[in-house]
Design a protein around this motif. Sequence first.
Motif, short mmCIF file in Angstrom:
data_model
loop_
_atom_site.label_atom_id
_atom_site.label_comp_id
_atom_site.label_asym_id
_atom_site.label_seq_id
_atom_site.Cartn_x
_atom_site.Cartn_y
_atom_site.Cartn_z
N VAL A 105 0.84 -1.21 0.00
CA VAL A 105 0.00 0.00 0.00
C VAL A 105 0.88 1.26 0.00
O VAL A 105 0.62 2.22 -0.74
N LYS A 106 1.94 1.22 0.80
CA LYS A 106 2.82 2.39 0.88
C LYS A 106 3.44 2.68 -0.49
O LYS A 106 3.50 3.84 -0.94
N HIS A 107 3.89 1.61 -1.17
CA HIS A 107 4.49 1.80 -2.50
C HIS A 107 3.45 2.39 -3.47
O HIS A 107 3.76 3.30 -4.25
N THR A 108 2.23 1.91 -3.39
CA THR A 108 1.16 2.40 -4.27
C THR A 108 0.91 3.89 -4.03
O THR A 108 0.80 4.68 -4.98
N LEU A 109 0.85 4.28 -2.76
CA LEU A 109 0.62 5.70 -2.44
C LEU A 109 1.77 6.57 -2.93
O LEU A 109 1.56 7.64 -3.53
N LEU A 110 2.99 6.09 -2.72
CA LEU A 110 4.16 6.87 -3.14
C LEU A 110 4.22 6.94 -4.67
O LEU A 110 4.51 8.00 -5.24
N TYR A 111 3.91 5.84 -5.33
CA TYR A 111 3.95 5.81 -6.80
C TYR A 111 2.97 6.80 -7.40
O TYR A 111 3.25 7.49 -8.36
N LYS A 130 13.44 3.52 -0.65
CA LYS A 130 12.98 4.23 0.56
C LYS A 130 12.23 3.25 1.46
O LYS A 130 12.41 3.22 2.68
N ILE A 131 11.39 2.43 0.85
CA ILE A 131 10.60 1.47 1.62
C ILE A 131 11.51 0.45 2.30
O ILE A 131 11.30 0.07 3.45
N GLU A 132 12.54 0.02 1.59
CA GLU A 132 13.49 -0.95 2.17
C GLU A 132 14.24 -0.31 3.35
O GLU A 132 14.43 -0.95 4.38
#
Length: 225
Positions: free
Chosen positions: A16-22, A199-201
């Motif tokens: 979800v975080k990746h989707t929001l950032l993307y 960033k997520i990693e």
Amino acid sequence: MITLHGFAASNYYNIVKHTLLYKEVPFQENLIFAGSDELLKVSPVGKVPAITTAEGFNLSEANVICDFIEETYPDTPLYPTDASERAAVRQIMKIAELYLELPSRRLIPYVFSGTQAPDTVKEEVRQVLTRGIGALNQVCQFSPWIAGKELTMADIYMHYVNVVVKACAQAQLDWDVLAEIPGMKEWNKTMSQSDIAQKIEADRVANMPEFMQHVQAQIQAANAK
Ligand SMILES: N[C@@H](CCC(=O)N[C@@H](CS)C(=O)NCC(=O)O)C(=O)O
């Protein structure tokens, strides 16, 4: 603004975080671990992730949240417009969840406790993973993205499923599952090189000590019963 509830060591949270950032959707993070009453208020089964919108709407389940984000913020689309192509993206995500993520998750308690799963469990997990590998070999394209020419939700989803599959299958089954799907490792490496994935990693690594403390406290509480 959207509030994303959960913790950065969770691969579902990171989908979800990746989707929001993307999609460049503004959001704030609320660090919360599974098993708390606070989480139950926003996530009916008490699992991470969940979101709360500015209007106070709560939603859980990673793929449901991602679909909601897609519909609410259609710019920078993550699904194709063609219905068959869209369904093919969802098929990859479903296979990844049911036949890679969920069987691998059965091994997590043994990975965390540093013990070996019983052979019967290992065998069951191996069988389901074998089905998943066969299916993904049929449906993944890697040309260059997992469902074809465009990056889609399936790319984001699979990348974070792979985190759990890699860790669990290697530790408990001595099995390099991703190597069984030609193209998967190269694609996964490309995915991991994006600024968002990095960033997520970094956030995942930073959250790990606190998460492991939480896990140990839960194990101790269960043993004390
Ligand atoms: N089906 C859920 C699964 C989410 C999930 O399993 N999250 C884990 C963290 S990675 C969790 O909250 N586990 C706690 C529990 O199972 O009680 C989704 O897609 O969001």
